[in-house]
Motif scaffolding. Sequence first.
Motif, PDB file in Angstrom:
ATOM      1  N   CYS A 126       0.822  -1.211   0.000  1.00 34.49           N
ATOM      2  CA  CYS A 126       0.000   0.000   0.000  1.00 34.49           C
ATOM      3  C   CYS A 126       0.853   1.256   0.000  1.00 34.49           C
ATOM      4  O   CYS A 126       0.503   2.260  -0.626  1.00 34.49           O
ATOM      5  N   LYS A 127       1.983   1.221   0.696  1.00 37.30           N
ATOM      6  CA  LYS A 127       2.877   2.365   0.722  1.00 37.30           C
ATOM      7  C   LYS A 127       3.500   2.610  -0.656  1.00 37.30           C
ATOM      8  O   LYS A 127       3.658   3.761  -1.093  1.00 37.30           O
ATOM      9  N   LEU A 128       3.869   1.541  -1.333  1.00 36.78           N
ATOM     10  CA  LEU A 128       4.491   1.679  -2.649  1.00 36.78           C
ATOM     11  C   LEU A 128       3.477   2.059  -3.715  1.00 36.78           C
ATOM     12  O   LEU A 128       3.789   2.798  -4.659  1.00 36.78           O
ATOM     13  N   ASP A 129       2.254   1.528  -3.589  1.00 39.22           N
ATOM     14  CA  ASP A 129       1.210   1.777  -4.587  1.00 39.22           C
ATOM     15  C   ASP A 129      -0.050   2.281  -3.876  1.00 39.22           C
ATOM     16  O   ASP A 129      -1.015   1.534  -3.701  1.00 39.22           O
ATOM     17  N   PRO A 130      -0.050   3.541  -3.425  1.00 40.31           N
ATOM     18  CA  PRO A 130      -1.196   4.057  -2.661  1.00 40.31           C
ATOM     19  C   PRO A 130      -2.498   4.089  -3.445  1.00 40.31           C
ATOM     20  O   PRO A 130      -3.579   4.102  -2.852  1.00 40.31           O
ATOM     21  N   GLU A 186       9.026  -5.433 -11.726  1.00 39.04           N
ATOM     22  CA  GLU A 186       8.361  -6.081 -12.852  1.00 39.04           C
ATOM     23  C   GLU A 186       7.158  -5.280 -13.352  1.00 39.04           C
ATOM     24  O   GLU A 186       6.460  -5.726 -14.257  1.00 39.04           O
ATOM     25  N   ILE A 187       6.922  -4.121 -12.748  1.00 40.55           N
ATOM     26  CA  ILE A 187       5.827  -3.241 -13.170  1.00 40.55           C
ATOM     27  C   ILE A 187       6.430  -1.931 -13.669  1.00 40.55           C
ATOM     28  O   ILE A 187       7.063  -1.208 -12.885  1.00 40.55           O
ATOM     29  N   PRO A 188       6.299  -1.619 -14.948  1.00 36.09           N
ATOM     30  CA  PRO A 188       6.931  -0.400 -15.479  1.00 36.09           C
ATOM     31  C   PRO A 188       6.568   0.863 -14.701  1.00 36.09           C
ATOM     32  O   PRO A 188       7.420   1.719 -14.475  1.00 36.09           O
ATOM     33  N   ASN A 189       5.334   0.982 -14.264  1.00 41.06           N
ATOM     34  CA  ASN A 189       4.902   2.187 -13.548  1.00 41.06           C
ATOM     35  C   ASN A 189       5.587   2.353 -12.200  1.00 41.06           C
ATOM     36  O   ASN A 189       5.667   3.461 -11.666  1.00 41.06           O
ATOM     37  N   LEU A 190       6.070   1.256 -11.624  1.00 45.39           N
ATOM     38  CA  LEU A 190       6.663   1.301 -10.290  1.00 45.39           C
ATOM     39  C   LEU A 190       8.155   1.015 -10.270  1.00 45.39           C
ATOM     40  O   LEU A 190       8.795   1.132  -9.224  1.00 45.39           O
ATOM     41  N   SER A 191       8.709   0.621 -11.409  1.00 49.74           N
ATOM     42  CA  SER A 191      10.108   0.197 -11.444  1.00 49.74           C
ATOM     43  C   SER A 191      11.089   1.330 -11.176  1.00 49.74           C
ATOM     44  O   SER A 191      12.254   1.079 -10.859  1.00 49.74           O
ATOM     45  N   LEU A 192      10.645   2.585 -11.299  1.00 49.54           N
ATOM     46  CA  LEU A 192      11.529   3.728 -11.073  1.00 49.54           C
ATOM     47  C   LEU A 192      11.581   4.144  -9.609  1.00 49.54           C
ATOM     48  O   LEU A 192      12.293   5.094  -9.265  1.00 49.54           O
TER      49      LEU A 192
END
Length: 328
Positions: free
Chosen positions: A188-192, A236-242
């Motif tokens: 949840c913290k990484l992907d609010p 493994e998720i482009p939106n979160l890989s950065l």
Amino acid sequence: MSLSCSDRFTDLLCAEDSNEVLSDDSPACSSELDSQASCIEESSIDGFIEDETNFVPGFDYLARFQCQSLDASAREASVAWILKVQAYYNLQPLTAYLSVNYLDRFLYSRRLPQASGWPLQLLSTACLSLAAKMEEPLVPSLLDLQVEGAKYIFEPKTIQRMELLVLTVLDWRLRSVTPFSFIDFFACKLDPTGTFLAFLISRATDIILSNIKEASFLEYRPSSIAAAAILCAANEIPNLSLFNPEHAESWCDGLSKEKILSCYRLMQELVVDNARRKPPKMLPQLRVSIRGRMRSSDSSSSSSSSPSYKRRKLNNCLRVDDDDRNSK
């Protein structure tokens, strides 16, 4: 092998309330959480951080494997067997992790008569049985639990005595803090926004279980392992890989940036290495052959439709045709 329902809970040696054991008190993570629920979850995570060192082996446990005081290969074989049984019965990932946690904590506190062989197999069976009773609504009988290449088969009474010894050594503290206590919160913290929560949690779970055999991870606390697994899944998720892994320390108080980064790098190496060396999955065929002892009708119907059976049938037909032509 069929799942026996007889005496499923009669050999339960721990007296926890089943409603308490099977309940999930952690609030769901979504954009609709109000501030009060968020505070409750934050306080729960703070409690896990504070208590997690009470549910791991001592700091010198890894050193015992490194100096060969304990047999790392024997531990790896035991963990591999636990994972096979977990896959065979489709048990919860937490059940497998708790089994290994009990095993490691026991080995740290008590020396077995021999480093490998039947004592370690008996300990592994007892730890898996206790973990299943903690987490599973339906628990295989003690005899049914001994599948998937178990080298020794023990009587239920023998396993029960070992369960009691494990409970005594662990001081009856079975409800441990594990990486699974943290991964939902960290996801949840990484992907609010909650867009990739399901994938992050599922992938992080797979990564944790796939690396549980590695003794090197005994150096890290459950919170560091959970944070590293979430970071690996995010790659493994482009939106979160950065996302910068160094920022994971801010997810909650008590995290160590150095430990998270070290665990993350080790986990990355093993994930890549496992992907390169991963063999073809043969588990479904093995499970059919094992269950065929108990349900021959199911086995025959499954094997008759399998590719290997069709190839054998085709080869037999070709041989018959060749024999007919030769005879003519």
